[in-house]
Write an enzyme that holds these catalytic residues in place. Structure first.
Site, mmCIF file in Angstrom:
data_model
loop_
_atom_site.group_PDB
_atom_site.id
_atom_site.type_symbol
_atom_site.label_atom_id
_atom_site.label_comp_id
_atom_site.label_asym_id
_atom_site.label_seq_id
_atom_site.Cartn_x
_atom_site.Cartn_y
_atom_site.Cartn_z
ATOM 1 N N HIS A 36 -4.547 20.982 -16.302
ATOM 2 C CA HIS A 36 -3.668 19.892 -15.875
ATOM 3 C C HIS A 36 -4.431 18.802 -15.131
ATOM 4 C CE1 HIS A 36 -0.049 18.254 -13.581
ATOM 5 N NE2 HIS A 36 0.366 18.250 -14.833
ATOM 6 N N ARG B 116 9.965 14.085 -4.817
ATOM 7 C CA ARG B 116 10.844 13.429 -5.780
ATOM 8 C C ARG B 116 11.888 14.371 -6.355
ATOM 9 N NH1 ARG B 116 8.025 12.660 -10.987
ATOM 10 N NH2 ARG B 116 9.170 14.519 -11.604
ATOM 11 N N HIS C 296 5.222 9.718 -9.227
ATOM 12 C CA HIS C 296 4.419 10.751 -9.871
ATOM 13 C C HIS C 296 3.150 11.091 -9.099
ATOM 14 C CE1 HIS C 296 2.019 12.472 -13.334
ATOM 15 N NE2 HIS C 296 3.177 13.089 -13.503
#
EC number: 2.7.4.1
Length: 703
Positions: A454, A583, A611
């Site tokens: 990732h 978030r 993000h």
């Protein structure tokens, strides 16, 4: 919108402080993830937001709900069926979670269609944008739509009457279907009974009527409306007693035992072939559908009554958002902006010369992703560049980065790309990408068995004055150019030797299966990131107990790792001031007396998807700031390849703090504040000046 919790007794002596591991102090992760969609739906209901953007938010909620069922509910149902899941930190069983999910989804679906009918519909109509139902069609519109149906739709349909030789067909995941009840006898003398019509994926789900038929304005009809209204044309000689739209959602979680396959790409390709027909988990059906039809569908899909969700409108409401890009209505959309080039760069900048002098910070979407493209372009064309290494988790199909990697390989560079084939819902695209790069001579590797890669990293090796120098780009977000205009992310370009050496070692490990690494600057999952985060929280805890200033500020997409939550609770008990900007799903309960009184949690829902992940620790006056690809989630900290990178330049570190932390803590227009019961309340300016964090950055960086 929250969960009830037994609050600690304020009279409890401090020596009997609450146990931070007790289940009552943890919110459920799936329910917390679901609650995020209520905050997104509020954007669709907010009259301050441009109208077409509100419609887009409604579509986003529908898309999020699809993915929630495809993955989270599917996994829960699997565990429930096989009794294979132990309760999480919150202590809830899978059965309890599924029951609570259903109730909240019913609430969400009801609010979603109420917003569609009562709010967005009239507002769109006032702007002369109309979604017409068959009751609203004029005679002229009906004639045109009938002609469209006969010429463009009917020839590609394959209606299927259900009988012993025509059994219930396979229904593809998330496709539009119509169940039709028939009366009468067909040409073979068979009594009409029941038929299904599957809408081919080649057909547009939203049809725009021409101006000459409707006059000024924009007039649209859902394909489902046509299929239902002209069902009689599909079954000539039979009477249509009723037609009802439905949609089934299936488990989309791929299961490939990597250690047991010889070729992961091939195994995933085989698995993808069956994804569209995996086990059903949800049935959406029109409100008007009789129970007898619902029961028949339930039986065929092997579902339960609790898996059925009735829709007061189109079952594929997600498609409504597609008109946002089709309509040229700038007054009904967010104002356009032009990202600036970061850090004093310009189109003539020689990136290697700049990076030898200083690090460059990029704050997307306010600053252009083009700087990353320029760095790779110059590397691909520079004869002194020897090697390029890059990770790709999600990349858009037309990104120039892939072309440049191909060009670099053809120019004789040694190019290695780590592609994560298991990036959810990007698997097929990533397999195609891997094949394209391999055909161009790029060395493609798929990371490490059992761990998704990732991390977002690029490494460039260049020969300079007889020595090799490394240049890096690190980011909190994907190498996805389209998303760089929609997501907030932090990127860093640097020639720092220690960071370059760390990245080199990580790539060696990814491609060569090397030993556990000793890194100087980076925090590396699944090895040091988790232990480092906990250790830094505990360091703040120790500082607070010693009477020193202590503070933690973190910006994340999600927080659910139980030991991190426990460490934060203990830090709060010790006197550490903690601000969390989360978030999405947060399983920590802030504001619990004696446990989390010093913890504040907020969620920012705005124009851009938040993000970036940023961790800030006061560190007794020598503050540390890290940016990362990882949330404080179990999977990120323990089951993925991730990196958190420090911002070493004090000026850039202060900028990261000011723009991504302090700025968001001051937001009082798009912030949602979490309470101890798991409920969110929207912040309001009150007597203070209104502060919109994202607009502040647009004004500052994109004037």
């Amino acid at each position: 919108m929250g969960e009830n919790v037994s609050m600690p007794d304020p009279a409890t002596p401090q020596s009997q402080s609450p146990d931070p591991t007790a289940a009552q102090f943890y919110l459920n992760r799936e329910l917390a993830a679901l609650e995020f969609n209520f905050r997104v739906l509020s954007q669709a209901q907010d009259a301050r937001i441009p109208l077409l953007e509100r419609l887009r938010y409604l579509s986003i909620v529908a898309n999020n709900l699809d993915e929630f069922f495809e993955v989270r509910v599917a996994v829960l149902k699997h565990h429930h069926s096989y009794g294979s899941a132990a309760p999480g930190p919150d202590g809830l069983s899978s059965a309890e979670i599924l029951t609570r999910i259903r109730q909240r989804v019913l609430d969400l679906v009801s609010a979603q269609y109420a917003t569609w009918h009562d709010d967005l519909g009239p507002a769109l109509g006032a702007e002369d944008i109309h979604f017409l139902t068959h009751e609203q069609w004029s005679d002229r519109q009906r004639r045109w739509l009938r002609g469209y149906f006969e010429n463009e739709v009917l020839p590609v349909l394959s209606p299927l009457g259900l009988d012993p030789v025509h059994p219930f067909p396979r229904i593809l995941n998330k496709t539009l279907n119509i169940a039709v009840v028939l009366h009468g006898r067909d040409a073979f003398g068979h009594e009409g009974h029941m038929a299904l019509v599957r809408a081919p994926r080649s057909l547009p789900r939203i049809i725009r009527l021409p101006d000459e038929v409707c006059g000024p304005g924009d007039h649209f009809v859902f394909l489902a409306e046509l299929l239902q209204s002209f069902a009689d044309l599909m079954f000539p000689g039979l009477d249509v007693a009723g037609s009802y739209q439905f949609r089934v959602t299936r488990n989309s979680e791929l299961v490939v035992e990597e250690a047991e396959v010889d070729n992961l790409a091939h195994a995933l390709s085989e698995e993808l072939l069956g994804r569209g027909y995996a086990r059903p988990v949800r049935l959406e059906i029109g409100n008007d559908c009789p129970q007898s039809i619902v029961s028949m569908l339930i039986a065929n899909f092997e579902l339960e009554e609790t898996d059925v969700y009735r829709c007061d409108g189109p079952v594929n409401i997600i498609r409504a958002g597609s008109i946002c890009n089709r309509l040229d209505r700038p007054a009904l959309k967010f104002p356009r902006f032009t990202p600036r080039l970061p850090g004093g760069l310009d189109v003539e900048s020689r990136m290697f010369d700049v990076l030898r002098q200083r690090d460059v910070l990029l704050h997307h979407p306010y600053e252009s992703f083009g700087a990353v493209v320029d760095l790779l372009r110059q590397a691909a064309q520079d004869p002194e560049v020897l090697a390029i290494k890059q990770t790709l988790y999600r990349a858009d199909s037309d990104t120039p980065l892939v072309d440049l990697l191909v060009e670099a390989s053809r120019n004789g560079k040694d190019v290695t790309v780590v592609i994560e084939l298991r990036a959810r819902f990007n698997e097929e695209a990533n397999i195609r990408l891997a094949m394209r790069l391999q055909e161009a001579g790029v060395q493609v590797v798929y990371g490490v068995v059992g761990y998704k890669t990732h991390a977002k990293m690029m490494l460039i090796v260049r020969r300079e004055d007889g020595h090799l120098r490394r240049y890096v780009h690190l980011s909190t977000g994907n190498y996805h150019q389209a998303n760089s205009r929609l997501y907030t992310d932090i990127g860093l370009m640097s020639a720092n030797p220690e960071i370059g050496e760390d990245i080199h070692k990580v790539f060696q490990q990814l491609s060569g299966l090397g030993p556990r690494l000793q890194l100087k600057r980076l925090l590396h999952s699944p090895f040091t990131l988790y232990t480092s985060v906990v250790a830094k929280i505990e360091r703040e805890t120790a500082n607070a107990r010693a009477g020193k200033p202590a503070r933690i500020v973190a910006k994340l997409n999600a927080l659910n790792e139980a030991h991190v939550v426990e460490a934060l609770y203990r830090a709060s008990e010790a006197g550490v001031e903690i601000d969390l900007i989360v978030r999405g799903a947060c399983t920590l309960r802030p504001g619990l007396p004696g446990l989390s009184e010093r913890i504040r949690v907020r969620s920012i829902i705005g124009r851009f998807l938040e993000h970036s992940r940023v961790y800030w620790f006061a560190n007794d006056g020598n503050a540390e700031v890290y940016c990362a690809s990882a949330d404080w989630m179990e999977r990120n900290l323990l089951r993925r390849i991730e990196v958190a990178f420090p911002i070493l330049d004090p000026v850039l570190a202060q900028r990261v703090y000011d723009e991504t932390l302090a700025n968001y803590l001051a937001d009082n227009t798009h912030a949602w504040l979490l309470d101890a019961n798991g409920r969110y309340a929207r912040a309001a300016p009150g007597d203070a000046l209104a502060h919109d964090a994202q607009q502040t950055l647009l004004d500052k960086l994109c004037p």
